[in-house]
Design an enzyme around this catalytic site. Sequence first.
Site, mmCIF file in Angstrom:
data_model
loop_
_atom_site.group_PDB
_atom_site.id
_atom_site.type_symbol
_atom_site.label_atom_id
_atom_site.label_comp_id
_atom_site.label_asym_id
_atom_site.label_seq_id
_atom_site.Cartn_x
_atom_site.Cartn_y
_atom_site.Cartn_z
ATOM 1 N N HIS A 114 0.863 -1.183 0.000
ATOM 2 C CA HIS A 114 0.000 0.000 0.000
ATOM 3 C C HIS A 114 0.898 1.231 0.000
ATOM 4 O O HIS A 114 1.949 1.241 0.613
ATOM 5 C CB HIS A 114 -0.884 0.014 1.257
ATOM 6 C CG HIS A 114 -2.057 0.922 1.105
ATOM 7 N ND1 HIS A 114 -1.967 2.276 1.318
ATOM 8 C CD2 HIS A 114 -3.317 0.672 0.716
ATOM 9 C CE1 HIS A 114 -3.138 2.819 1.103
ATOM 10 N NE2 HIS A 114 -3.979 1.883 0.726
ATOM 11 N N ASP A 151 -7.982 -5.197 -0.174
ATOM 12 C CA ASP A 151 -8.426 -6.069 -1.269
ATOM 13 C C ASP A 151 -8.118 -7.531 -1.025
ATOM 14 O O ASP A 151 -8.650 -8.403 -1.707
ATOM 15 C CB ASP A 151 -7.773 -5.615 -2.584
ATOM 16 C CG ASP A 151 -8.278 -4.254 -2.994
ATOM 17 O OD1 ASP A 151 -7.461 -3.326 -3.108
ATOM 18 O OD2 ASP A 151 -9.505 -4.109 -3.124
HETATM 19 C C1 SDX Z 1 -6.106 0.052 -2.963
HETATM 20 O O1 SDX Z 1 -4.290 4.570 -2.145
HETATM 21 C C2 SDX Z 1 -5.240 3.967 -1.507
HETATM 22 O O2 SDX Z 1 -5.645 4.350 -0.433
HETATM 23 C C3 SDX Z 1 -5.788 2.721 -2.226
HETATM 24 C C4 SDX Z 1 -6.826 1.920 -1.462
HETATM 25 C C5 SDX Z 1 -8.091 2.719 -1.226
HETATM 26 O O3 SDX Z 1 -8.831 2.392 -0.290
HETATM 27 O O4 SDX Z 1 -8.395 3.584 -2.085
HETATM 28 O O5 SDX Z 1 -6.304 1.513 -0.209
HETATM 29 C C6 SDX Z 1 -7.245 0.677 -2.243
HETATM 30 O O6 SDX Z 1 -5.887 0.378 -4.103
HETATM 31 C C7 SDX Z 1 -5.226 -0.910 -2.223
HETATM 32 C C8 SDX Z 1 -4.017 -1.418 -3.081
HETATM 33 C C9 SDX Z 1 -4.532 -2.532 -3.993
HETATM 34 N N1 SDX Z 1 -3.473 -2.899 -4.977
HETATM 35 C C10 SDX Z 1 -2.844 -4.087 -4.892
HETATM 36 O O7 SDX Z 1 -3.010 -4.902 -3.989
HETATM 37 C C11 SDX Z 1 -1.900 -4.366 -6.054
HETATM 38 C C12 SDX Z 1 -0.564 -4.904 -5.520
HETATM 39 N N2 SDX Z 1 0.104 -3.816 -4.818
HETATM 40 C C13 SDX Z 1 1.112 -3.057 -5.551
HETATM 41 O O8 SDX Z 1 0.753 -2.828 -6.887
HETATM 42 C C14 SDX Z 1 1.583 -1.841 -4.756
HETATM 43 O O9 SDX Z 1 1.846 -2.273 -3.484
HETATM 44 C C15 SDX Z 1 0.721 -0.597 -4.686
HETATM 45 C C16 SDX Z 1 0.335 -0.105 -6.044
HETATM 46 C C17 SDX Z 1 -0.506 -0.844 -3.883
HETATM 47 C C18 SDX Z 1 1.563 0.495 -3.994
HETATM 48 O O10 SDX Z 1 2.611 0.762 -4.831
HETATM 49 P P1 SDX Z 1 3.728 1.886 -4.467
HETATM 50 O O11 SDX Z 1 3.360 2.626 -3.230
HETATM 51 O O12 SDX Z 1 3.988 2.682 -5.699
HETATM 52 O O13 SDX Z 1 4.960 1.017 -4.073
HETATM 53 P P2 SDX Z 1 5.982 0.388 -5.102
HETATM 54 O O14 SDX Z 1 5.235 -0.243 -6.246
HETATM 55 O O15 SDX Z 1 7.004 1.411 -5.385
HETATM 56 O O16 SDX Z 1 6.587 -0.802 -4.225
HETATM 57 C C19 SDX Z 1 7.659 -0.583 -3.326
HETATM 58 C C20 SDX Z 1 8.458 -1.890 -3.379
HETATM 59 C C21 SDX Z 1 8.912 -2.254 -4.802
HETATM 60 O O17 SDX Z 1 10.074 -3.077 -4.655
HETATM 61 P P3 SDX Z 1 11.537 -2.336 -4.846
HETATM 62 O O18 SDX Z 1 11.495 -1.617 -6.169
HETATM 63 O O19 SDX Z 1 11.671 -1.415 -3.644
HETATM 64 O O20 SDX Z 1 12.522 -3.496 -4.827
HETATM 65 O O21 SDX Z 1 7.613 -2.973 -2.949
HETATM 66 C C22 SDX Z 1 7.426 -3.896 -4.021
HETATM 67 C C23 SDX Z 1 7.797 -3.146 -5.299
HETATM 68 O O22 SDX Z 1 8.232 -4.055 -6.307
HETATM 69 N N3 SDX Z 1 6.021 -4.293 -4.025
HETATM 70 C C24 SDX Z 1 5.579 -5.528 -4.186
HETATM 71 C C25 SDX Z 1 4.189 -5.438 -4.053
HETATM 72 N N4 SDX Z 1 3.834 -4.171 -3.833
HETATM 73 C C26 SDX Z 1 4.972 -3.448 -3.825
HETATM 74 N N5 SDX Z 1 6.212 -6.690 -4.424
HETATM 75 C C27 SDX Z 1 5.436 -7.789 -4.528
HETATM 76 N N6 SDX Z 1 4.090 -7.804 -4.421
HETATM 77 C C28 SDX Z 1 3.437 -6.629 -4.175
HETATM 78 N N7 SDX Z 1 2.112 -6.621 -4.086
#
Ligand code: SDX
Length: 429
Positions: free
Chosen positions: A306, A363
């Site tokens: 998140h 989710d």
């Molecule tokens: C919602 O914003 C809100 O409030 C949203 C929400 C709401 O109520 O409106 O809470 C609802 O959208 C919840 C999120 C649902 N999405 C998912 O579950 C999809 C999977 N999650 C990722 O896509 C991600 O975690 C996000 C999009 C939710 C957040 O992405 P960020 O903040 O841009 O973080 P990032 O992608 O830069 O990740 C940081 C690190 C990265 O690794 P490094 O580059 O540091 O090595 O964490 C890793 C990412 O690769 N990472 C994950 C991961 N999520 C982040 N690795 C594996 N699996 C994951 N799910």
Amino acid sequence: MSETAELKLENQTIELPVITGTENEKAIDVSSLRGKTGYITLDNGYMNTGACQSAITFIDGEQGILRYRGIPIEVLAERSSFLETAYLLIDGKLPNKGELENFTNRVRRHTMIHEDIKRFYDGFPKDAHPMAILASVVSSLSTFYQHEEARPETEQISLNTIRLLAKLPTIAAFAYKKSIGHPFMYPQNSMSYCENFLHMMFSTPAEHYEVDPVMVDTLNLLLILHADHEQNCSTSTVRMVASSKANLFAAITAGICALWGPRHGGANEEVIDMLLQMRASGDSVKKYVDMAKDKNSKFKLMGFGHRVYKNFDPRAKILKAQCDKLLDKLKVSDPLLDIAKELEEAALKDPYFIERKLYPNVDFYSGIIYKAMNIPTRAFTVMFALGRLPGWIAHAKEYGEEVGNKINRPRQIYTGPNLSEYIPMDKRG
Ligand code: SDX
């Protein structure tokens, strides 16, 4: 003496005001930066940028705190109803008995959609994604409620708020009926909000359908948990569109489209698809956790991570606690829940997830409960939109009431070609 921040640049040092919120969050106000220095700020994905000041929802991502108008989500989940929570978010206070009754009755009286709108559904392909239908039909509402400039703006917002809250469940349920070739079931205004939606989704003209009160309570909880979440992608989109003074239907349509993405509201659908893939493959949970850590694989653990929560998402905590109880009450045992719990346990022990503070988000468990309620997977994000609607409306309203509000128009740093010639066709490579 108000707090300031000092910014040293190559040829000057300036002071910028610091703004402190009611929960002591701090922001450097850079609204004068470009005028004073010619510089702008740059912040990919707005990870460090506040777009506005808002009194609606407070999140503390480190502590895992979520409050609507100051009231903890745990208390609302336990004691409130979705319409009461909607009123709280939109009007800024808990309604008294008479206010809630009036609000509820106003919503009840607007649950039907114009008969001409039903014909839109004939034109959609049978397998149209329900989020596309939702966005199309909500957008069309502005064609049925135009020429209302004579009404004072506050009255237009209030009436369109009621219309949207009342009609979105009908629009969503009709999309589901279209997808299974069943006749549309009209709303029954003698029913409560959640009961009516479940009636429109699952009853048929052919036989009596009794809405299960457990399903009503479960839906009420899910909608409350999804009702707002400060400046998430879809809500920021609603504020962006509202800032151009487009009508509320247009702003909400934009929010629906932004929510659809798999990184945002579309994740609940992806979580179930991921769990089904894991079950079908028979591979170990460890294999999937390792894939999620492998930068060469595009695979992410859907429902994890998140932007704001670097602790457990309090909504996921509530849903996880409820999941067993709800499945038990719904008399459903779902092997996907076992896989989900095993996956969560494995991920929460893994250094990759611990270092990045990746926890299950809202989710992760909601999809399992929607599945237990026989909501089709492709409609999970529609359920998210039903819940998030009052939050979107509250933010559009708050923006509209902001004294001196400006159209949202971010700046950029240009990285394209410098001044270039127009090359005639016969001279091009
Ligand atoms: C919602 O914003 C809100 O409030 C949203 C929400 C709401 O109520 O409106 O809470 C609802 O959208 C919840 C999120 C649902 N999405 C998912 O579950 C999809 C999977 N999650 C990722 O896509 C991600 O975690 C996000 C999009 C939710 C957040 O992405 P960020 O903040 O841009 O973080 P990032 O992608 O830069 O990740 C940081 C690190 C990265 O690794 P490094 O580059 O540091 O090595 O964490 C890793 C990412 O690769 N990472 C994950 C991961 N999520 C982040 N690795 C594996 N699996 C994951 N799910």
